[in-house]
Design a protein around this motif. Structure first.
Motif, PDB file in Angstrom:
ATOM      1  N   GLU A  34       0.826  -1.206   0.000  1.00 32.00           N
ATOM      2  CA  GLU A  34       0.000   0.000   0.000  1.00 32.00           C
ATOM      3  C   GLU A  34       0.861   1.258   0.000  1.00 32.00           C
ATOM      4  N   ALA A  35       0.442   2.207  -0.824  1.00 36.06           N
ATOM      5  CA  ALA A  35       1.208   3.446  -0.983  1.00 36.06           C
ATOM      6  C   ALA A  35       1.390   4.177   0.346  1.00 36.06           C
ATOM      7  N   PHE A  36       0.321   4.196   1.154  1.00 35.86           N
ATOM      8  CA  PHE A  36       0.406   4.915   2.416  1.00 35.86           C
ATOM      9  C   PHE A  36       1.560   4.411   3.269  1.00 35.86           C
ATOM     10  N   GLY A  78      -7.532   0.485  15.873  1.00 34.01           N
ATOM     11  CA  GLY A  78      -7.062   1.057  14.612  1.00 34.01           C
ATOM     12  C   GLY A  78      -7.927   0.622  13.446  1.00 34.01           C
ATOM     13  N   ASP A  79      -8.099  -0.662  13.332  1.00 31.60           N
ATOM     14  CA  ASP A  79      -8.915  -1.189  12.239  1.00 31.60           C
ATOM     15  C   ASP A  79     -10.354  -0.693  12.313  1.00 31.60           C
ATOM     16  N   LYS A  80     -10.897  -0.710  13.522  1.00 28.76           N
ATOM     17  CA  LYS A  80     -12.300  -0.324  13.683  1.00 28.76           C
ATOM     18  C   LYS A  80     -12.549   1.129  13.330  1.00 28.76           C
ATOM     19  N   SER A  99      -4.609  -5.063   5.943  1.00 26.88           N
ATOM     20  CA  SER A  99      -4.419  -6.449   5.524  1.00 26.88           C
ATOM     21  C   SER A  99      -3.215  -7.087   6.206  1.00 26.88           C
ATOM     22  N   GLU A 100      -2.285  -6.282   6.643  1.00 21.00           N
ATOM     23  CA  GLU A 100      -1.109  -6.848   7.302  1.00 21.00           C
ATOM     24  C   GLU A 100      -1.154  -6.640   8.811  1.00 21.00           C
ATOM     25  N   ALA A 101      -0.801  -7.698   9.519  1.00 24.47           N
ATOM     26  CA  ALA A 101      -0.858  -7.671  10.977  1.00 24.47           C
ATOM     27  C   ALA A 101      -0.008  -6.538  11.552  1.00 24.47           C
TER      28      ALA A 101
END
Lengths: 147, 147, 147, 147, 147, 147, 147, 147
Positions: free
Chosen positions: A55-57, C46-48, C54-56
């Motif tokens: 991912e670019a970010f 963070g995800d929420k 996609s990466e842990a």
């Protein structure tokens, strides 16, 4: 006494070289430092050294943090931070450096055309000198060291 | 415990109001502060209060310094500085605020569209959260206070 | 005068509740603060809030930074940081908080079983008291406030 | 300009030597410093120099404080603190050093296997680079100095 | 505006009470704080709260550190530190407090008989007032607040 | 790396010389500094340089302030402050130096006989090592530099 | 949010009253503080409280130090320091306060007639606003708080 | 160890030369620094380097800020700031430098005739020595370095 000067901002013109040449021509006791000015190297350092991101970010994030190692050290050790703004690009990192340097109490010199005066008024307000040419920056260094 | 939050940056959209509404809707113990967001008042405060300048540079200079009185106080007393970048304008003052806040050790939250990711990578690298909507900022405040 | 106390570390036992109960039972003028102790909420924030990764690594990274907003504020405003280490888990964040608090000059109280003495010697060396029970922490607060 | 780097953490593998060799192979202007890495000497310095203690706690306490004299000086003078976590042992002192360095505003580089990512998320969140090999650390030093 | 005053030093005479009475009689907006002045409680707090030590050194060490929690907070929050030296005892802790307060930039007032002038010259040199009676301390507070 | 060490306190015994000899014998990379240890010169410097005072208090005051110029510089630049307390005299200036150094975050080593343990417990509590002989101080410097 | 303002300088005109009246008339959330403005009380406080001195230098010295207790506290707690220079007297204490405030990062507003511009250029260069009337100071406070 | 000394204030007498000569005559390990002492150059540097201003205020403003680059660096790096006040001129910049240096914790030595004692009492109160001749300043440097 030696002045340590960090040259922040625009990487697509030769203003750093002009300051370097002026400093050498006058034999000033000045140590000049810069960020990584190779645009591609700067953008890719994270992926190259630590592994590619999908991912670019996160690619940008890793690169920006690695670059911060050098930038922080040079700003922290500088007496003067020169911040150059050109006509093109957002150059938010230059304004960020200026704010960072201001909070650390560094002497700030800005370098930009008159056309940017209004947009840069908050940055200029934190500067001890507002220059339009690299020669003026050299003159200030010369005056501060040798008058 | 109360969070003090300074809202820096873009003044031409309603992101501050949205954060304000979200904070009120959730009843968060948050104190929100902003710079003068009336563009004309902000530009003219120097001339109006201290007398008119004939040169644009000094008009801007006086105004920017008066505005700095409020900005410095609010950043210095903040726990969190939210920095908003929009599509238009240079917004170097927002990036300057971010750098200033970073050097003071404030928690920084940036707020901008994905399109600005590359241009803001150095600012985002100094942030503890990178948001795309005011609602996300409110969620972070809510989580930090009430989880 | 009120003491502000930040309770860092282990989230799988009831040591925070015991200190809270002791403080209330004795009516101490103490303000207790904690990080988010809901493990799942802390891991997923963070995800929420900002969108799934996609990466842990980046999921953890975003969560840890959001959590840092609260932790930094509470440590910065604390007079005392109590750091609890249990038998299980690495708890590197607790040791990190202790180092961070030490550099800020906060008074540190550690709380752990004797079995961990050797492994925690550097952290204990920076502490003003090394406790084995929450009751001892409460006694120190009581003594410091009311003797 | 020279970079001063403090190498904190694991003492049972040869990561320090690898960084040393990499730095020398590339001729980097880097000064590397470490804590006392002789485990026995580090554990026994208090008893040996100041007299034996009958209780394990105080033996550890005296040793940890003497070791702190060197550690504090090196961290305080460093530009970069590299913190290495291995598979074994609690290594709370390494996390403590990381927190201490973070509060002082040092640039932190962590060095650990991917398996430790979740347990180290708070420490990694405070780092400017997260490496898995000593070679990556050397690359970052090389890039920061010579690009 | 309120003055916060920490009263350091001698615990075997009634100088604290006299300052307290003077402050109340004049209705001064002053908050007075002291260390634990119960000599026995102060000496024994480590053993009592954390368990008995067999060696005098460590008993003292644990007690002194617990007492430091309160002392540090009060000095850190004080505007003024009054340091009282009596005829008897070494009172090195009072001189230590004075040095600590001086480095923090606190306003220091010393309180001692003329006979101690030579021995206290370095401490007095760091003070903004050298008093011989508690009434003089109260007068200075009154003057600073109400003139 | 070099250690800078300031030797504060007692001026009537040869402890400074012993540390100096130990440092030289072991070839340690240590820079040792002291206050003016000529008692008479130290007491009279104000009168001698700036003119005689009729009152003892002001004679002492002027001298103590001139001496502070040297002491402050050496403490500020030191990594380690060794504070020596002897059997005789009040030595409040030594305890003041210790407090001053503690607030600056310097590593403190105290040096005194066991008989003074109780009276010095607050100073010892702020120290990283408590020595009874100059040889132990030298051993700690040797260990910190060369282990 | 409230602004704390310290009013330093000239004591022989009514500029403080005018600012006070303006602040009240506009109902501004401003807390105004001043040094002791009773000239005689300020000059004599040392002799009166601590005993008469035979030499003018020490009389002044004691008084200036007692006055510093109040001044330091007010400057340290201020957001803004207004420094007023009049036509008469040296007013070195006002310039000293301005330098002191500048080093602490306070927002400085100077207040003086145009005739003093050249003599005050270094002080004005450190200010965020240069006013000629108390009404302008009030306008800046009003703008900073209420725009 | 070397002392760095900044010589602030009066530019119309030869006090700097006398200190320089005294330092050389005694072979003191002292580095002396001064502001630009060429009055005309100092006044005109802004106009000369950055372009002429039509208004006196802005001409002074630009010059004062450029001069601040040198002054700030030298004060920040000094151990001692000597501040000289002569009979003539306002010399507010000297008092400003003194206040600035005081807030940074520098050792201050003032240098002025007895006639200025009352007017300078606040500045003298922040000094560690009050001298009347350049020779006394040299004596203090000599004493501090070589006694």
């Amino acid at each position: 006494m030696k002045f340590k000067v960090y040259l922040s901002g625009e990487i697509h013109s030769d203003w750093r070289e002009k300051i370097q040449q002026g400093v050498e021509a006058k034999g000033l006791n000045v140590e000049l430092h810069s960020p990584v000015t190779n645009h591609e190297a700067s953008d890719d350092c994270g992926d190259k050294i630590l592994g590619a991101e999908s991912e670019a970010f996160w690619k940008d994030h890793k690169a920006a943090k690695i670059n911060a190692i050098r930038i922080r050290k040079y700003i922290a050790e500088s007496d003067i931070v020169v911040v150059r703004f050109g006509e093109k690009y957002k150059q938010w990192n230059a304004a960020f450096d200026a704010g960072y340097a201001a909070a650390l109490g560094k002497s700030i010199i800005t370098l930009h055309d008159e056309a940017l005066t209004h947009a840069l008024k908050e940055v200029d307000a934190a500067a001890l000198a507002v220059c339009q040419t690299p020669e003026q920056v050299v003159e200030i260094l010369n005056y501060s060291l040798n008058q």
